[in-house]
Design an enzyme around this catalytic site. Sequence first.
Site, mmCIF file in Angstrom:
data_model
loop_
_atom_site.group_PDB
_atom_site.id
_atom_site.type_symbol
_atom_site.label_atom_id
_atom_site.label_comp_id
_atom_site.label_asym_id
_atom_site.label_seq_id
_atom_site.Cartn_x
_atom_site.Cartn_y
_atom_site.Cartn_z
ATOM 1 N N ARG A 68 1.138 -1.294 -0.035
ATOM 2 C CA ARG A 68 -0.196 -0.081 -0.421
ATOM 3 C C ARG A 68 0.672 1.067 -0.034
ATOM 4 O O ARG A 68 0.961 2.125 0.509
ATOM 5 C CB ARG A 68 -0.881 0.094 0.837
ATOM 6 C CG ARG A 68 -1.835 -0.968 1.687
ATOM 7 C CD ARG A 68 -2.789 -1.109 -0.342
ATOM 8 N NE ARG A 68 -3.705 -0.273 -0.105
ATOM 9 C CZ ARG A 68 -5.069 -0.369 0.667
ATOM 10 N NH1 ARG A 68 -5.091 -1.580 1.579
ATOM 11 N NH2 ARG A 68 -5.746 0.338 0.479
ATOM 12 N N ARG B 49 -3.072 6.696 0.611
ATOM 13 C CA ARG B 49 -2.692 7.544 1.800
ATOM 14 C C ARG B 49 -1.913 8.612 2.627
ATOM 15 O O ARG B 49 -2.467 9.072 2.826
ATOM 16 C CB ARG B 49 -2.572 5.749 2.279
ATOM 17 C CG ARG B 49 -3.398 5.087 2.341
ATOM 18 C CD ARG B 49 -3.421 3.877 2.808
ATOM 19 N NE ARG B 49 -4.240 2.888 2.994
ATOM 20 C CZ ARG B 49 -4.552 1.787 3.848
ATOM 21 N NH1 ARG B 49 -3.080 1.166 4.909
ATOM 22 N NH2 ARG B 49 -5.635 1.074 3.769
ATOM 23 N N ARG C 82 -4.836 11.968 -6.586
ATOM 24 C CA ARG C 82 -6.673 10.728 -6.767
ATOM 25 C C ARG C 82 -7.772 11.939 -7.100
ATOM 26 O O ARG C 82 -8.920 11.119 -7.508
ATOM 27 C CB ARG C 82 -6.398 10.644 -5.316
ATOM 28 C CG ARG C 82 -7.000 9.919 -4.920
ATOM 29 C CD ARG C 82 -7.591 8.248 -5.587
ATOM 30 N NE ARG C 82 -7.957 7.539 -5.370
ATOM 31 C CZ ARG C 82 -9.390 7.657 -4.672
ATOM 32 N NH1 ARG C 82 -9.940 8.335 -5.919
ATOM 33 N NH2 ARG C 82 -10.510 6.196 -4.012
ATOM 34 N N ASP D 102 -7.368 -2.523 -7.349
ATOM 35 C CA ASP D 102 -7.485 -3.386 -6.263
ATOM 36 C C ASP D 102 -8.013 -4.380 -5.992
ATOM 37 O O ASP D 102 -7.840 -5.127 -7.603
ATOM 38 C CB ASP D 102 -8.831 -2.082 -5.352
ATOM 39 C CG ASP D 102 -9.045 -3.202 -3.480
ATOM 40 O OD1 ASP D 102 -8.566 -1.809 -2.705
ATOM 41 O OD2 ASP D 102 -9.961 -3.357 -3.563
HETATM 42 O O1 1CP Z 1 0.074 0.677 -3.159
HETATM 43 C C1 1CP Z 1 -1.385 1.154 -2.831
HETATM 44 O O2 1CP Z 1 -2.387 0.676 -2.304
HETATM 45 C C2 1CP Z 1 -1.284 -0.326 -3.971
HETATM 46 C C3 1CP Z 1 -2.681 -0.732 -4.882
HETATM 47 C C4 1CP Z 1 -3.580 -1.391 -3.356
HETATM 48 C C5 1CP Z 1 -3.792 -2.921 -3.449
HETATM 49 C C6 1CP Z 1 -2.634 -3.102 -3.592
HETATM 50 C C7 1CP Z 1 -5.279 -0.724 -3.081
HETATM 51 C C8 1CP Z 1 -5.957 0.404 -3.419
HETATM 52 N N1 1CP Z 1 -5.464 -1.725 -2.877
HETATM 53 C C9 1CP Z 1 -4.303 -3.061 -2.724
HETATM 54 C C10 1CP Z 1 -5.030 -5.084 -2.483
HETATM 55 C C11 1CP Z 1 -6.166 -4.401 -1.142
HETATM 56 N N2 1CP Z 1 -7.513 -4.218 -1.100
HETATM 57 C C12 1CP Z 1 -6.467 -5.417 -0.085
HETATM 58 C C13 1CP Z 1 -4.839 -6.509 0.133
HETATM 59 C C14 1CP Z 1 -3.784 -6.443 1.235
HETATM 60 C C15 1CP Z 1 -4.680 -5.221 2.795
HETATM 61 O O3 1CP Z 1 -4.575 -6.700 2.581
HETATM 62 O O4 1CP Z 1 -4.270 -4.193 2.830
HETATM 63 C C16 1CP Z 1 -7.801 -5.350 0.227
HETATM 64 C C17 1CP Z 1 -7.608 -6.155 1.563
HETATM 65 C C18 1CP Z 1 -7.894 -4.428 -0.321
HETATM 66 C C19 1CP Z 1 -9.702 -4.480 0.149
HETATM 67 C C20 1CP Z 1 -9.848 -2.658 0.401
HETATM 68 N N3 1CP Z 1 -10.067 -1.642 -0.962
HETATM 69 C C21 1CP Z 1 -9.517 -2.148 1.380
HETATM 70 C C22 1CP Z 1 -9.173 -2.929 3.012
HETATM 71 C C23 1CP Z 1 -10.570 -2.610 3.898
HETATM 72 C C24 1CP Z 1 -11.008 -3.786 4.271
HETATM 73 O O5 1CP Z 1 -11.233 -4.907 4.468
HETATM 74 O O6 1CP Z 1 -10.113 -3.682 6.136
HETATM 75 C C25 1CP Z 1 -9.794 -1.292 1.345
HETATM 76 C C26 1CP Z 1 -9.711 0.467 2.262
HETATM 77 C C27 1CP Z 1 -10.019 -0.778 0.146
HETATM 78 C C28 1CP Z 1 -9.682 0.784 -0.759
HETATM 79 C C29 1CP Z 1 -8.702 1.090 -1.333
HETATM 80 N N4 1CP Z 1 -7.908 0.100 -1.993
HETATM 81 C C30 1CP Z 1 -6.853 0.578 -2.617
HETATM 82 C C31 1CP Z 1 -6.279 2.422 -2.366
HETATM 83 C C32 1CP Z 1 -5.669 3.509 -2.191
HETATM 84 C C33 1CP Z 1 -8.204 1.866 -1.256
HETATM 85 C C34 1CP Z 1 -8.412 3.095 -0.042
HETATM 86 C C35 1CP Z 1 -9.203 4.325 -0.492
HETATM 87 C C36 1CP Z 1 -9.126 5.134 -1.886
HETATM 88 O O7 1CP Z 1 -7.669 5.646 -2.034
HETATM 89 O O8 1CP Z 1 -10.686 4.982 -2.092
#
Ligand code: 1CP
Length: 342
Positions: A25, A29, A38, A74
């Site tokens: 990630r 963030r 974004r 994602d």
């Molecule tokens: O570096 C990066 O941010 C790369 C992109 C990336 C990756 C690898 C995003 C962007 N999401 C993920 C993987 C992901 N998504 C995982 C596996 C990694 C981990 O365990 O953290 C999981 C479980 C998700 C599901 C997800 N998507 C969540 C977690 C919710 C929970 O159950 O706690 C969230 C908050 C998202 C939204 C999301 N995905 C990515 C971002 C930057 C965001 C944040 C919100 C946004 O910008 O809209």
Amino acid sequence: MAGSSAFLKACRSERADRVPVWFMRQAGRSLPEYRRLRGEGSILEAVRRPELAAELTLQPVRRYGVDAAILFSDILVPVAALGVGLDVVPGRGPVVHEPFRSAADLVRLRPLEPEVDLPYVLETVRILAAELDVPLIGFAGAPFTVASYLVEGGASRDYARTKALMHDEPATWHELAGRLAEIALATLRAQVAAGAAAVQLFDSWAGALSRADYERFALPSSRRVLQGLADLGVPRIHFGVCTGELLDLMAGAGAEVVGVDWRVPLDAARRRVGPRPALQGNLDPALCLAGFDAAASETRRILSEAGGRPGHVFNLGHGVLPGTDPDVLARLVELVHDEGRP
Ligand code: 1CP
């Protein structure tokens, strides 16, 4: 690049000139340039814009000097593209409007055709493969973790409905996990064909399962994904949180690299997985908020527990937390590069 990359060498447990480092990630963030670019709206919208998604992927590479990029996307993007009825709500996370509860829901998961269903993701990968001078990591969610969102309807603390489905309707569960395995496999194969140099399978929530349930209900479909990539010759990383009790099973699923969270020291993790896989991890992301000195001393401990043996990819034990000071991450990269002895 590919052959000489410290990251790819470490993934293959070959000696490199430094310990490579990247951060799960790492995009978004905590980066002010991310927040500027974004804008508002769902991440699912941002992912559909290849120039934007490529730029968001590149930002942390420039800022931190990490040894690998991870695609901005994602784990829920493929199932969202199939029209299961899912949003990722800013500030809240994934929401599935009609959660999966029975065999009748399986028709909502037809096979994925990446070039048709996810052309924008593959375009992002192609842009990045041309621009990056470090390897690009493609990724997908493992069947158990993706299924947990579909069944629970969003994030969960206890995975109660998911576990109930496994045990009450094992045939439905196995069909669901099998379809999700095919979707993950198609996603990852297409990302590699478009230029991803390594892949990570995120089974983030697998640590919620007992060993017996993991072996019966999660491992077979993850193994199917990882082994279905074997002919491509790219390193495969297999990651989950709270997986200390599962590490040996995960190591047997076929990946070159196993992720370790901060709960298990790397020397103990090594004893659990045996000599073969490389290890990725395992700084507690919370320590990056404690300030550089605390994070640095933990980083030195981790480098020493890795034991100067090839096959260590430095990373956090889970994703970068919101509120992390980007300068702390940049300085940690320097520290790992200066002091890591691969
Ligand atoms: O570096 C990066 O941010 C790369 C992109 C990336 C990756 C690898 C995003 C962007 N999401 C993920 C993987 C992901 N998504 C995982 C596996 C990694 C981990 O365990 O953290 C999981 C479980 C998700 C599901 C997800 N998507 C969540 C977690 C919710 C929970 O159950 O706690 C969230 C908050 C998202 C939204 C999301 N995905 C990515 C971002 C930057 C965001 C944040 C919100 C946004 O910008 O809209």
